[in-house]
Write an enzyme that holds these catalytic residues in place. Sequence first.
Site, PDB file in Angstrom:
ATOM      1  N   ASP A  57       0.849  -1.184   0.000  1.00  0.00           N
ATOM      2  CA  ASP A  57       0.000   0.000   0.000  1.00  0.00           C
ATOM      3  C   ASP A  57       0.889   1.240   0.000  1.00  0.00           C
ATOM      4  OD1 ASP A  57      -1.640  -2.185   0.746  1.00  0.00           O
ATOM      5  OD2 ASP A  57      -2.998  -0.891   1.873  1.00  0.00           O
ATOM      6  N   LYS A 112      -7.417   2.996  -2.982  1.00  0.00           N
ATOM      7  CA  LYS A 112      -7.763   2.962  -1.561  1.00  0.00           C
ATOM      8  C   LYS A 112      -8.077   4.369  -1.085  1.00  0.00           C
ATOM      9  CE  LYS A 112      -5.340   1.904   2.812  1.00  0.00           C
ATOM     10  NZ  LYS A 112      -4.085   1.337   3.374  1.00  0.00           N
ATOM     11  N   LYS A 120     -10.421  -0.448  -1.913  1.00  0.00           N
ATOM     12  CA  LYS A 120     -10.172  -0.628  -0.486  1.00  0.00           C
ATOM     13  C   LYS A 120     -10.601   0.621   0.262  1.00  0.00           C
ATOM     14  CE  LYS A 120      -6.590  -1.563   2.986  1.00  0.00           C
ATOM     15  NZ  LYS A 120      -5.194  -1.995   3.245  1.00  0.00           N
TER      16      LYS A 120
END
Length: 322
Positions: A168, A231, A267
Amino acid sequence: MDSIKDQFNKIKGVAEGLTKDMAIKPDTSSDKYEAAIQASQVETDDAKVAAQVQKILDEHYEENLNPDVYQFLLNCVDLTTLSTTDSERSVAAFTQRVNAYQVKYPDFKNVASICVYSNFAEVVRGNLEVSDVGIAVCSASFPSSQAHIETKVAETALAIQDGADEVDVVINMGYFLDGAYEELCDEIAELKATIGNHPLKVILETGALKSAENIKRASILAMYSGADFIKTSTGKIYPGASLEAAYVMCQCIKEYYKKHSIMVGFKAAGGIRTTEDAVRYYTIVKEVLGEHWLDNEYFRIGASSLANALFQSMTGSSDKPF
């Protein structure tokens, strides 16, 4: 043991080699970024987005309040510890709770992954005993993304070397706000080249972007540059996830899939603590993207306390296994 200077030189060598040999940079034509954004038909009127979110929830939220959905959502959780006080001992103990859950509740699916700072990938790898739980790391100078690209690449390469399955990273917000889209996309593409086939989750920091227009722009740029997931947030500096941001991001993912036949995951992270919160995000994903995205290969929630809340809702138990 290597000296600090020797260690630095090793890291520098990793970074230089990767940026030279592995980086796949986008076409340098600056107009193509704005052209891709302008071609999008995703709604960016904030009031209309809010109304659409409310309509979806009014029509479909309650039907998703059931144990099957709670079990699915638990299996989508990136169980996260990102604390200043994290240590090898605390991360090992955190990992052992996931192992213990598998032993005690073998009939239930586990979380999707354990998410830690990049320097703890090796600790999780050495302690994790559950084969279907991945190791995710927050890397590339998380959460600010303020560092030289060589530093970001080296950190990320070392995390993969230490056993990370997923990475990430945060977009370079400075580049975004300055309109330096080519530089922003180059960074994402370079980090994706560094990790190869491992999933790259690109954090847009939607709480800083604020408007639907900015969230759309960042979503398109991230996907254009090779993001496997987009995300919402880090949950560290700016406000975390919002349903409105999720709606815009999912609409961008849907449009991107229609144009390119590439499924990009979604996400949500930052402040999602209750079962009810999680079900609301599930409802948005289900209604905007459809059944194909209802798999933890394409849908994740980054959280710490949420896993226990979902377990309790799913079983009616007061246990807190995580």
